[in-house]
Design an enzyme around this catalytic site. Sequence first.
Site, mmCIF file in Angstrom:
data_model
loop_
_atom_site.group_PDB
_atom_site.id
_atom_site.type_symbol
_atom_site.label_atom_id
_atom_site.label_comp_id
_atom_site.label_asym_id
_atom_site.label_seq_id
_atom_site.Cartn_x
_atom_site.Cartn_y
_atom_site.Cartn_z
ATOM 1 N N PRO A 1 -18.567 40.070 -8.614
ATOM 2 C CA PRO A 1 -17.134 39.758 -8.657
ATOM 3 C C PRO A 1 -16.329 40.803 -9.428
ATOM 4 O O PRO A 1 -15.102 40.817 -9.349
ATOM 5 C CB PRO A 1 -17.072 38.381 -9.328
ATOM 6 N N GLU B 1 -25.537 35.491 -14.649
ATOM 7 C CA GLU B 1 -24.236 35.974 -15.104
ATOM 8 C C GLU B 1 -24.001 37.412 -14.671
ATOM 9 O O GLU B 1 -22.883 37.903 -14.673
ATOM 10 C CB GLU B 1 -24.136 35.872 -16.636
ATOM 11 N N ARG C 1 -20.695 43.343 13.155
ATOM 12 C CA ARG C 1 -19.912 43.150 14.382
ATOM 13 C C ARG C 1 -19.131 44.393 14.782
ATOM 14 O O ARG C 1 -18.609 44.458 15.891
ATOM 15 C CB ARG C 1 -19.021 41.916 14.292
ATOM 16 N N ASP D 1 -8.790 42.384 16.356
ATOM 17 C CA ASP D 1 -8.905 41.431 15.264
ATOM 18 C C ASP D 1 -7.733 41.496 14.314
ATOM 19 O O ASP D 1 -7.144 42.534 14.116
ATOM 20 C CB ASP D 1 -10.142 41.747 14.396
HETATM 21 CL CL1 6GU Z 1 -19.992 39.759 -4.765
HETATM 22 N N1 6GU Z 1 -20.541 37.701 -6.301
HETATM 23 C C1 6GU Z 1 -20.229 36.547 -6.910
HETATM 24 N N2 6GU Z 1 -21.141 35.943 -7.681
HETATM 25 N N3 6GU Z 1 -19.047 35.966 -6.809
HETATM 26 C C2 6GU Z 1 -18.159 36.577 -6.031
HETATM 27 C C3 6GU Z 1 -18.422 37.776 -5.365
HETATM 28 C C4 6GU Z 1 -19.643 38.322 -5.530
HETATM 29 N N4 6GU Z 1 -17.326 38.139 -4.675
HETATM 30 C C5 6GU Z 1 -16.422 37.188 -4.919
HETATM 31 N N5 6GU Z 1 -16.913 36.257 -5.737
#
Ligand code: 6GU
Length: 238
Positions: free
Chosen positions: A98, A125, A164, A179
């Site tokens: 994230p 984590e 895709r 798309d």
């Molecule tokens: Cl790549 N990993 C996690 N754990 N949460 C996320 C993410 C990735 N992308 C958005 N939220």
Amino acid sequence: MRFDVLTLFPEMFEGVLAASILGRAATHPADSAPDSAPRLSYHLTNIRDFTVDKHQKVDQRPFGGGPGMVLQCQPVWDAVQSVEPLDARPATRIVMTPQGRRLDQSMVEELAQLPRLLIIAGRYEGIDERVVERLAPIREISIGDYVLTGGELAAMVLIDAVTRLIPGVLGDDESAGADSFASEIGGVLDHPHYTRPRVWEGMAVPEVLISGDHAAIEAWRRQQAMARTRDRRPDLLS
Ligand code: 6GU
């Protein structure tokens, strides 16, 4: 395109990669030669197979304290070292996190040009920062501004979006060019779609779509796409 996925939960991927368009792309190439190799392959590696811990442990508590567990360097590093030589094509390394750069269609289009992606899906984590640093160059990618329990679903999203776009993966009926977000339509939302019956529950299909006037249909669709984009996603137009 070859995908290598390094994960603690390879079983999470199996159904998704076997099903539907992804499975067809990997097993039934649409190439003219009947015995040609699939244009696409997926290879799953369990990071836990590389632990040297006597209890198969791959995570530890974070130095400095705090909640959760951190994936250790050694099993991740050894898994990458083991997988990369399995194919001569150079792998672009990716770690799902994230904290990464947010995935969008233009990044998907760029990744689809590459011969091989090696994707690390972390749990806990996070991953010990030193192995990420040692794996440079590596791309850290997020799929959006929300938190998942692990990188597996994010990796599957990336694999689906990239797959895709591989030539021949989508049939003629599934073309990718129109798309929502596709760069060739200028990165706007798609127009609305309708199919039979012409009237459903008293609701008629827009007249222009059954007019047979292809220029008028094109103009209507363009106008609808722009109106939706202005209404729902003005950020795409700025
Ligand atoms: Cl790549 N990993 C996690 N754990 N949460 C996320 C993410 C990735 N992308 C958005 N939220």
